[in-house]
Design an enzyme around this catalytic site. Structure first.
Site, PDB file in Angstrom:
ATOM      1  N   TYR A   1       0.853  -1.187   0.000  1.00 23.97           N
ATOM      2  CA  TYR A   1       0.000   0.000   0.000  1.00 23.97           C
ATOM      3  C   TYR A   1       0.888   1.236   0.000  1.00 23.97           C
ATOM      4  O   TYR A   1       1.871   1.304   0.745  1.00 23.97           O
ATOM      5  CB  TYR A   1      -0.900   0.005   1.240  1.00 23.97           C
ATOM      6  CG  TYR A   1      -1.698   1.281   1.429  1.00 23.97           C
ATOM      7  CD1 TYR A   1      -3.000   1.371   0.950  1.00 23.97           C
ATOM      8  CD2 TYR A   1      -1.156   2.378   2.099  1.00 23.97           C
ATOM      9  CE1 TYR A   1      -3.745   2.538   1.127  1.00 23.97           C
ATOM     10  CE2 TYR A   1      -1.888   3.551   2.274  1.00 23.97           C
ATOM     11  CZ  TYR A   1      -3.184   3.628   1.783  1.00 23.97           C
ATOM     12  OH  TYR A   1      -3.898   4.782   1.951  1.00 23.97           O
TER      13      TYR A   1
ATOM     14  N   GLU B   1      -3.843   7.603  -3.668  1.00 23.04           N
ATOM     15  CA  GLU B   1      -3.766   6.333  -2.947  1.00 23.04           C
ATOM     16  C   GLU B   1      -3.656   5.174  -3.932  1.00 23.04           C
ATOM     17  O   GLU B   1      -4.496   5.029  -4.818  1.00 23.04           O
ATOM     18  CB  GLU B   1      -5.013   6.155  -2.075  1.00 23.04           C
ATOM     19  CG  GLU B   1      -5.004   4.869  -1.257  1.00 23.04           C
ATOM     20  CD  GLU B   1      -6.288   4.690  -0.468  1.00 23.04           C
ATOM     21  OE1 GLU B   1      -6.216   4.480   0.755  1.00 23.04           O
ATOM     22  OE2 GLU B   1      -7.383   4.763  -1.082  1.00 23.04           O
TER      23      GLU B   1
END
Length: 409
Positions: free
Chosen positions: A130, A218
């Protein structure tokens, strides 16, 4: 009971992009993404599938909602994400997607109509991490956030393994240094040559972050293929609404078909409207007064159907447009007008109401009006002379109580 202000915090409108649009922006900034094409017809999908010449193809419905892989179409097709190694199977899958509603955990019960699908090269992922860049109020600028646990919600990681989340403050003047991105890449578990490539991708993502005035970029998963290539497999980009005027190319990407049509209409009319799930329509001038009006409706056991701030310089025409928007909401059983006359006087609002109610479509729901401030007596007299069925109250508490009673009747 959830406070109205808490509800409003989740109702702020932002520019939303489809996945394919985010990937177009990333590709423009030298960020590694899958090869893909967008299709709005079965023929386009078939041509795209054959043109990719990929070992495996992924077909992804394009809507502004997560959970597509576990969604269900009104056509009966399960999942908004499908894999196939045979391009000939793509048209049949797309036929059951385009024009049908896809329901996921993030859509309404009714689902969202799919008008576009992304046909992309399917890549195997040997490692999922991530990575995000976002504006952080506490740090007073951008930060990089990473975790070796990709492919799942970062909130879940924060709850179960907070030590697996790494945060690096970025100097807004210089941007992330090579040392910072290399360090983040190693913390995410990249090894060998992949460390340098991951670092370079982070630098490119920061350039994208700055270039489009983003508040967040993101990437989840920020992954590695078996061929040791770092790829951004999915992205969510949030923008600073106050800077959108600088980016006509981003405004052109806006897809209003998935937005509340009343919110779109209000924006076109210069009104600030956010739809909610109550039954008392609110027409107020001033954001603070609008929030207070919603709060007092909740205080008396009812629920507002919307936030509607007509602004300090509202015109008679805009008042009429506001009433139309309110009555287009079939859940509205009563309209509460709460006006503090300032730049836009009580008389201006009253005249706009009379014009809207006499010249426009007949409004069948009861209307409660509370006027205070500049030209309040003239405004009340205008309403009295009109002969319209309007309940006038001087006290806001009384107006809210009356609105709640009428809505419940």
């Amino acid at each position: 009971m959830m406070p109205v202000r808490a509800l409003m915090a989740s109702q702020v409108r932002h520019l939303n992009l489809h996945e394919y649009q985010s990937k177009q922006l990333m590709a423009k900034h030298n960020v590694n993404v899958q090869r893909f094409a967008i299709a709005e017809s079965i023929e386009q999908a078939e041509n795209a599938a054959r043109g990719l010449k990929a070992d495996e193809i992924v077909i992804k419905a394009q809507i502004h909602a997560g959970g597509r892989g576990k969604g269900e179409f009104s056509s009966g097709l399960k999942s908004g994400v499908h894999l196939t190694r045979d391009p000939a199977k793509v048209p049949e899958l797309v036929k059951q997607m385009l024009g049908y509603k896809l329901k996921t955990k993030q859509t309404s019960e009714d689902g969202v109509i799919v008008n576009k699908v992304m046909i992309a090269e399917a890549l195997d992922i040997s490692k999922e991490t991530y990575f995000a860049i976002l504006m952080d109020r506490d740090s007073g600028g951008p930060v990089m956030v990473g975790s070796p646990d990709g492919g799942v919600d970062i909130e879940q990681v924060a709850a179960t393994s907070p030590d697996h989340i790494f945060k690096t403050i970025v100097d807004i003047e210089t941007g992330p240094t090579e040392k910072q991105t290399l360090d983040m890449a190693m913390k995410l578990g990249f090894q060998g040559k992949a460390v340098a490539e991951a670092s370079e991708q982070m630098q490119n993502l920061y350039e994208l972050f700055l270039d489009v005035d983003a508040t967040q970029v993101e990437i989840n998963p920020f992954g590695l293929t078996p061929q040791n290539k770092v790829v951004c497999f999915d992205a969510k980009i949030s923008f600073d609404d106050n800077a959108i005027f600088k980016h006509p190319e981003l405004r052109a990407m806006r897809d209003t078909t998935e937005e509340n049509p009343r919110e779109v209409e209000a924006e076109d009319c210069g009104l600030n409207y956010v739809g909610m799930d109550g039954n008392i329509g609110c027409l107020v001038n001033g954001a603070g007064l609008a929030l207070a009006t919603m709060d007092i409706i909740k205080l008396h056991g009812a629920s507002p159907a919307n936030f509607l701030d007509v602004g300090g310089g509202v015109t008679t025409k805009q008042v009429g447009q506001a009433f139309k928007i309110l009555t287009d909401d079939k859940n509205v059983k009563t309209i509460l007008v709460n006006i503090f006359g300032g730049i836009a006087s009580c008389l201006t609002i009253a005249e706009g109401m009379v014009t809207a109610l006499t010249e426009g479509p007949k409004i069948k729901v009861p209307i409660v009006v509370r006027l205070q401030g500049n030209q309040v007596e003239e405004g009340k007299e205008c309403l009295r002379r009109s002969g319209l069925n309007i309940t006038v109250r001087d006290d806001l508490d009384e107006a809210a109580i009356m609105s709640a009673k009428l809505a419940a009747a």
